[in-house]
Design an enzyme around this catalytic site. Structure first.
Site, PDB file in Angstrom:
ATOM      1  N   LYS A  25      43.739  60.851  77.590  1.00 15.83           N
ATOM      2  CA  LYS A  25      42.500  61.609  77.790  1.00 15.83           C
ATOM      3  C   LYS A  25      41.512  60.708  78.488  1.00 15.83           C
ATOM      4  O   LYS A  25      41.556  59.485  78.349  1.00 15.83           O
ATOM      5  CB  LYS A  25      41.922  62.033  76.438  1.00 15.83           C
ATOM      6  CG  LYS A  25      40.893  63.129  76.529  1.00 15.83           C
ATOM      7  CD  LYS A  25      41.542  64.454  76.895  1.00 15.83           C
ATOM      8  CE  LYS A  25      40.806  65.636  76.379  1.00 15.83           C
ATOM      9  NZ  LYS A  25      41.730  66.714  76.030  1.00 15.83           N
TER      10      LYS A  25
HETATM   11  N1  GLU Z   1      42.254  69.464  78.390  1.00 13.40           N
HETATM   12  C1  GLU Z   1      43.278  70.304  77.857  1.00 13.40           C
HETATM   13  C2  GLU Z   1      43.580  69.936  76.422  1.00 13.40           C
HETATM   14  O1  GLU Z   1      42.769  69.350  75.762  1.00 13.40           O
HETATM   15  C3  GLU Z   1      44.501  70.366  78.735  1.00 13.40           C
HETATM   16  C4  GLU Z   1      45.247  69.104  78.917  1.00 13.40           C
HETATM   17  C5  GLU Z   1      46.334  69.185  79.976  1.00 13.40           C
HETATM   18  O2  GLU Z   1      46.596  70.255  80.485  1.00 13.40           O
HETATM   19  O3  GLU Z   1      46.896  68.132  80.280  1.00 13.40           O
HETATM   20  O4  GLU Z   1      44.589  70.297  75.906  1.00 13.40           O
END
Ligand code: GLU
Length: 433
Positions: A119
């Site tokens: 993240k």
């Molecule tokens: N930001 C989204 C989540 O928290 C999607 C992450 C992604 O698609 O890699 O799941």
């Protein structure tokens, strides 16, 4: 476990305030204790692999240069490349990004997709910058991350206040670091791209769609007719507004919505499609004429069957959870409930579909986008939705079985599914050297 477990606040008081990473560690410890997770695996999973902090300059429209701080945390890649979103938010810090990266590891493991967890984020209020400034900030952030991202290594996606446009800028910037002959093979360095440059149809609504597929399964299990239910939503960005529009299609009644601009309610029902249009034009739901303004406390105490928190972390806490009157909390956001909130929800008999299951539709369709790019294919919406449905309902059943087997709440059960999957992987492959 590392010493971090020893510094956690006392659980005898449900009103203590915790950081989001402490929340993760507490949730993790509960499940790891329950299944007696192999000690070495426990140590590995309690710590992110890499924590990257970058400080970088970007030029403003008036010619000044401002410095920014961005993060990418890569929690684990035992099951596949690091994967997870990038957010733009003034409260983003390393603690939050560590927590979000860790949740991504669990999410991918529960969904049984070959990804790990990562993240990132930039600590900015994106509403204070012009589009051209955001473009330069995004491009300089991507440049600063350099080879810490890559199509087979770490794959960003949209998250809070980022979208397909931001992914397009990241892709375009990343490609400048790749040999021309390789560029056509690197589209999958980000997912959640606009469809015109290799994005997948169905990705934009995927997180909301996954939440609604999970709610459908819950309703089936409880013999609840969704057409007769009412619901309320916190956050009306991508996840909340799509979940609401899809719930509307079931005939469920949207009775209250809250976002950064304020909270509104209409017990007779709000038209989610119309409200989504209004929110897009006006920067939020506040001021929508077919509803009355309410305060945050009234919003939380909304009389409705289902609550879909789709905004930020730590919204349902030891202080706020007892206000809730709903039967189900379906977590569209990451980390909306802290461990004290969880205790109170359990006591009140409110069901919880935890984030790492309920909002996994986003990363599942990101996986489909990644696969389509790698195979040079385009799937149609019917195929994407059918595959998402299959994956997320299978995950739902795995979590339900664990909850029944161990007689625990669904968050702990979801952790159990993730930890068993990762434990198997580590036990089979061993630890170098
Ligand atoms: N930001 C989204 C989540 O928290 C999607 C992450 C992604 O698609 O890699 O799941």
């Amino acid at each position: 476990m590392p010493d971090s477990t020893k510094t956690l606040p006392d659980t005898s008081s449900t009103t203590a305030k915790t950081s989001v990473y402490e929340n993760v560690i507490r949730q993790f410890s509960r499940a790891a204790d329950l299944i007696g997770l192999v000690d070495n695996v426990r140590k590995i999973l309690a710590t992110p692999v890499n924590e990257i902090t970058v400080h970088f300059p970007a030029r403003m429209d008036d010619g000044r240069v401002e410095m920014f701080t961005g993060y990418r945390v890569q929690h684990n890649n035992a099951l596949g490349p690091f994967k997870g979103g990038l957010r733009f938010h003034p409260d983003t810090d390393i603690d939050e990004v560590k927590a979000l990266a860790t949740w991504m590891t669990w999410k991918s493991a529960i969904a049984d997709i070959p990804f790990g967890g990562g993240k990132g984020g930039v600590c900015i209020d994106p509403f204070k910058y012009s589009k051209t400034e955001l473009e330069r900030i995004t491009r300089r952030f991507t440049y600063a991350l350099g080879q810490n991202i890559g199509p087979e290594y770490d794959i960003p996606a949209p998250d809070v206040n980022t979208n397909g446009q931001v992914m397009a800028w990241i892709l375009d910037t990343y490609l400048t670091s790749v040999q021309p002959q390789e560029r056509g093979r690197c589209l999958h360095v980000v997912t959640g791209k606009p469809v015109g440059l290799g994005g997948s149809v169905g990705r934009e609504k995927a997180t909301g769609q996954g939440v609604v597929y999970c709610i459908e399964e819950w309703a089936k299990g409880k013999s609840v007719d969704l057409a007769k239910t009412s619901y309320f939503v916190q956050g009306f960005g991508n996840v909340g507004s799509w979940a609401a529009r899809l719930m509307d299609q079931h005939g469920a009644r949207l009775v209250a919505v809250e976002d950064v601009t304020g909270a509104i309610a209409n017990p007779d029902g709000l038209d989610a499609e119309d409200l989504a249009r209004y929110a897009k034009q006006n920067g939020g739901v506040y001021g929508y004429q077919k509803a009355s303004a309410i305060d945050h406390e009234t919003f939380l105490a909304t009389e409705a069957d289902i609550f879909i928190p789709s905004a930020l972390e730590n919204q349902i806490t030891g202080k706020t959870a007892s206000a809730l009157r709903c039967k189900l909390v379906a977590e569209g956001a990451n980390g909306p409930t802290d461990p004290f909130g969880d205790i109170l929800l359990r006591k009140a008999g409110i069901d919880v579909l935890p984030d790492i299951l309920a909002n996994s539709g986003g990363v599942i369709v990101s996986y489909f986008e990644w696969l389509q790019n790698k195979r040079s294919e385009y799937w149609d919406l019917e195929e994407v939705d059918a595959k998402l449905y299959k994956k997320i309902t299978a995950a739902y059943r795995r979590v339900r079985s664990a909850a029944q087997e161990l007689d625990v709440d669904w968050r702990t059960a979801a952790y159990v599914v993730a930890l068993r999957r990762l434990e198997r992987c580590y036990v089979e492959r061993g630890i170098f050297p």
